[in-house]
Write an enzyme that holds these catalytic residues in place. Sequence first.
Site, short mmCIF file in Angstrom:
data_model
loop_
_atom_site.label_atom_id
_atom_site.label_comp_id
_atom_site.label_asym_id
_atom_site.label_seq_id
_atom_site.Cartn_x
_atom_site.Cartn_y
_atom_site.Cartn_z
N TYR A 47 24.13 -19.05 6.50
CA TYR A 47 23.74 -19.10 5.08
C TYR A 47 24.90 -18.63 4.19
CZ TYR A 47 21.40 -17.88 0.69
OH TYR A 47 21.06 -17.76 -0.63
N ARG B 218 29.23 -23.75 -1.44
CA ARG B 218 28.53 -24.07 -2.69
C ARG B 218 29.30 -23.50 -3.89
NH1 ARG B 218 22.22 -22.53 -3.54
NH2 ARG B 218 22.95 -20.52 -2.76
N TYR C 251 24.31 -10.84 -6.92
CA TYR C 251 24.08 -10.05 -5.71
C TYR C 251 25.39 -9.38 -5.29
CZ TYR C 251 19.49 -12.17 -4.43
OH TYR C 251 18.19 -12.58 -4.37
N ARG D 65 15.97 -18.16 -11.02
CA ARG D 65 14.65 -17.90 -10.41
C ARG D 65 13.65 -19.01 -10.74
NH1 ARG D 65 16.02 -14.62 -6.36
NH2 ARG D 65 17.34 -12.93 -7.12
N GLU E 176 8.77 -17.18 2.21
CA GLU E 176 9.34 -17.56 0.91
C GLU E 176 8.43 -18.61 0.30
OE1 GLU E 176 13.66 -17.94 0.59
OE2 GLU E 176 13.36 -19.87 -0.41
C1 3EB Z 1 16.51 -14.80 -2.61
O1 3EB Z 1 15.79 -14.50 -3.58
C2 3EB Z 1 15.83 -15.54 -1.51
O2 3EB Z 1 20.50 -19.86 -1.88
O3 3EB Z 1 19.69 -21.45 -3.13
C3 3EB Z 1 15.82 -18.32 -2.72
C4 3EB Z 1 16.05 -19.46 -3.49
C5 3EB Z 1 16.82 -17.87 -1.87
C6 3EB Z 1 17.28 -20.13 -3.43
C7 3EB Z 1 19.57 -20.38 -2.52
C8 3EB Z 1 18.03 -18.56 -1.80
C9 3EB Z 1 18.26 -19.68 -2.57
O4 3EB Z 1 17.70 -14.48 -2.52
C10 3EB Z 1 16.61 -16.66 -1.00
#
Ligand code: 3EB
Length: 341
Positions: free
Chosen positions: A150, A157, A210, A223, A329
């Site tokens: 990932y 990306r 992050y 989100r 998820e």
């Molecule tokens: C998170 O909140 C959970 O890498 O495109 C959720 C939605 C998550 C999209 C992405 C990853 C992605 O980090 C993981």
Amino acid sequence: MLNVLYGNTLSPIDQADDLLGGLVFGLPAPTALTVPTGLSNDAFAHIAMARLDQHALLCESLRGDGVIRSGQLNDIHYRFNDHILFGVIAIDENLITEHTENGVSPLQTATHQAYRQIFSLLHAQGFPYVLRFWNYMSGINALTHDLERYRQFNLGRQQAFSESGQAIAGNVPAACALGSASGPLTIAFLAGRQPSIAIENPRQVSAYDYPEQYGPRSPLFSRASVASIDTHRVLFLSGTASIVGHETLHVGDIAAQTSESIANIAAVVGEANIKAGAQCTLQDLDYIVYVRHAEQIDQVRNVITQQIGPSANAAYVQADICRADLLVEIEGSATLPALHS
Ligand code: 3EB
């Protein structure tokens, strides 16, 4: 415009003229031969994930009005009308030979190539705004080239977003990223001619912010997004998990992770209502629930029934989640009432 078909998709539907494309989930992976023609065309992603709540394929289909045209550019198959373009790209990492000697993994290179192709198509076709991405890869938590896959994906990306002049913070598209049982890196995307409104979650650090402990490059997604498509408005809720701040909560506790995910969904929908006048409740969304351990579906469903309601429109598939400690998820979409001036 957007609908998620939860029924037995093995019974073909008559009118497929307005089908832009979509995603079909099943195990073994659906193919062009196993999906009924009324529910498939070139712009369908075939995802190797078992459906858990029914013995049927899950099909998330996107519909559009007016004249629909099809096209292909390199590895992308796409369909579009005057307002939106939906496309799918699948790249087999095993066919990637460049860069590997520099320690760049085939998945990172495949991701980079896929996103470069997508942005160049959208530029050429005049659909500059991505509303939603869907990302699927096998072995998402596997460690190769000294990095979780990932995180390799996030490197590719981010590189492609930067090189393509896309924002890498702030107004980024809604998305999900999940681990399939097998198959190539598969990315689906929906793009429009007008920007969507990006929604963040006040309970969570934005993913693009992050800290480095989650990998050398941050994930790029909002989100949720609220998109205006001709006369419609659609809420796309990104994959939502048991993360508060930037940390995973309730490690090992499936019920608590489900409950925390729903609290996050409520916070995101609340923001969409404030920032975009979405007028949306948790009962209005169609959900896809990704469950890491198939045997935990009943616990997940019980929490969803208690907290969203017995009529919650949710489909369940088995998937790996992008952090090894996440067990569930949830993503969703809803067609919203039109804005009145
Ligand atoms: C998170 O909140 C959970 O890498 O495109 C959720 C939605 C998550 C999209 C992405 C990853 C992605 O980090 C993981």
